[in-house]
Structures are given as C-alpha cells and as structure tokens.
Design a protein around this motif. Structure first.
Motif, PDB file in Angstrom:
ATOM      1  N   LEU A  47      15.710 109.507 -34.026  1.00 41.45           N
ATOM      2  CA  LEU A  47      15.501 111.165 -34.185  1.00 41.45           C
ATOM      3  C   LEU A  47      16.122 111.974 -35.304  1.00 41.45           C
ATOM      4  O   LEU A  47      15.451 112.541 -36.258  1.00 41.45           O
ATOM      5  N   ALA A  48      17.285 111.522 -35.716  1.00 40.83           N
ATOM      6  CA  ALA A  48      18.030 112.069 -36.830  1.00 40.83           C
ATOM      7  C   ALA A  48      17.761 111.480 -38.001  1.00 40.83           C
ATOM      8  O   ALA A  48      17.356 112.176 -39.030  1.00 40.83           O
ATOM      9  N   ALA A  49      17.196 110.058 -38.050  1.00 45.05           N
ATOM     10  CA  ALA A  49      16.927 109.615 -39.463  1.00 45.05           C
ATOM     11  C   ALA A  49      15.416 110.310 -39.549  1.00 45.05           C
ATOM     12  O   ALA A  49      15.223 110.462 -40.913  1.00 45.05           O
ATOM     13  N   GLU A  50      14.669 110.464 -38.848  1.00 50.65           N
ATOM     14  CA  GLU A  50      13.289 111.075 -39.069  1.00 50.65           C
ATOM     15  C   GLU A  50      13.348 112.492 -39.461  1.00 50.65           C
ATOM     16  O   GLU A  50      12.673 112.773 -40.559  1.00 50.65           O
ATOM     17  N   ILE A  68       6.701 114.279 -38.153  1.00 46.96           N
ATOM     18  CA  ILE A  68       6.867 115.402 -37.174  1.00 46.96           C
ATOM     19  C   ILE A  68       6.413 114.926 -35.651  1.00 46.96           C
ATOM     20  O   ILE A  68       6.859 115.291 -34.641  1.00 46.96           O
ATOM     21  N   ALA A  69       5.244 114.345 -36.125  1.00 44.00           N
ATOM     22  CA  ALA A  69       4.569 113.773 -34.615  1.00 44.00           C
ATOM     23  C   ALA A  69       5.646 112.408 -34.049  1.00 44.00           C
ATOM     24  O   ALA A  69       5.662 112.562 -32.932  1.00 44.00           O
ATOM     25  N   ARG A  70       6.366 111.638 -34.919  1.00 44.45           N
ATOM     26  CA  ARG A  70       7.342 110.935 -34.397  1.00 44.45           C
ATOM     27  C   ARG A  70       8.784 111.519 -33.743  1.00 44.45           C
ATOM     28  O   ARG A  70       9.276 111.219 -32.823  1.00 44.45           O
ATOM     29  N   ILE A  71       9.032 112.519 -34.340  1.00 43.13           N
ATOM     30  CA  ILE A  71      10.123 113.550 -34.072  1.00 43.13           C
ATOM     31  C   ILE A  71       9.594 114.080 -32.474  1.00 43.13           C
ATOM     32  O   ILE A  71      10.403 113.913 -31.786  1.00 43.13           O
ATOM     33  N   GLU A  72       8.396 114.385 -32.448  1.00 44.45           N
ATOM     34  CA  GLU A  72       8.103 114.856 -31.152  1.00 44.45           C
ATOM     35  C   GLU A  72       8.073 113.988 -30.029  1.00 44.45           C
ATOM     36  O   GLU A  72       8.417 114.085 -28.890  1.00 44.45           O
TER      37      GLU A  72
END
Length: 129
Positions: A47-50, A68-72
């Motif tokens: 999450l932090a890397a994204e 942002i989709a990967r973060i979500e």
C-alpha cells in the motif's frame, strides 16, 4: 466594492458524435484481487509503495487510475485487520487514503504526495509495535 457576475447560455449539441473517434482507444482498469489472508505487513508495505508512485503518475497523467484501484483493493484488505487490532489507528490511514483519492480525482499531485508521506509514517508506526 464592485461585484461581477457571469451569465452564460448552456446548450447541448445534438449533432455531436456519441462514439469515440477511430484514433482514440478506450481503456478500463482492472486489478487483481488481494488475498484477504495475506500478512498485514505485506499488505501495508505494498500500500505504501503504491502511494509513493502516485504523485508522479498524476503529474505525468499516466497510470494513476490503475494505481488508485490497487490502493483501494489493498485498503479493503488492510482496513478490517487494522480495525480488529487497533481501531484508533484508522483515522491516520483513512486520512492518507482520502488524500490519494483527492489527488487522483482533482488531479492534485500535492495531495497524493502528502497522503504518501502520511502513509509511510503510519505504516512504520503500526509495524514497529
């Protein structure tokens, strides 16, 4: 003090084409599902890397929708785990996620950058326990 007001007429051009031109490619964003049983430290590190990649993507206007989709997706897995262990930590994580969303939605790399810095701090503090 003088006041200025602008009035304008709005109209819809019914003759405008409603399909994309041949030289425009329509894309959709999909993400791989995140394993809900993966260790929280891996999820938070990802999450932090994204989030760190997001500000530059917004500046370049390239890849931010997928990020942002990967973060979500990562947040959907991490949030219940954090809530179960220490719900008081949710505020800072949520603040970082909201700044990432704002960065993408409003095309504000500064919001995403601030969110990334907050995320780095809260992930470090959460994992150092």
């Amino acid at each position: 003090m003088a006041s200025l007001a602008a009035c304008g007429e709005t109209f819809v051009d019914e003759t405008a084409p409603t399909t994309l031109p041949d030289d425009v490619v329509e894309t959709t964003t999909t993400t791989e599902p995140v394993d809900p049983d993966r260790p929280i430290d891996e999820t938070l590190d990802d999450l932090a890397a994204e989030m760190r990649a997001l500000p530059e993507q917004i500046v370049q206007d390239d890849g931010q929708a997928a990020t942002i989709a990967r973060i979500e997706a990562l947040w959907r897995v991490a949030e219940p785990q954090i809530r179960a262990v220490d719900p008081d930590d949710l505020f800072n994580f949520t603040q970082a996620i909201e700044l990432a969303r704002s960065g993408v939605d409003r095309r504000r790399p500064a919001d995403a950058s601030k969110g990334s810095k907050i995320m780095d701090d809260v992930v470090d503090a959460y994992l150092d326990r």
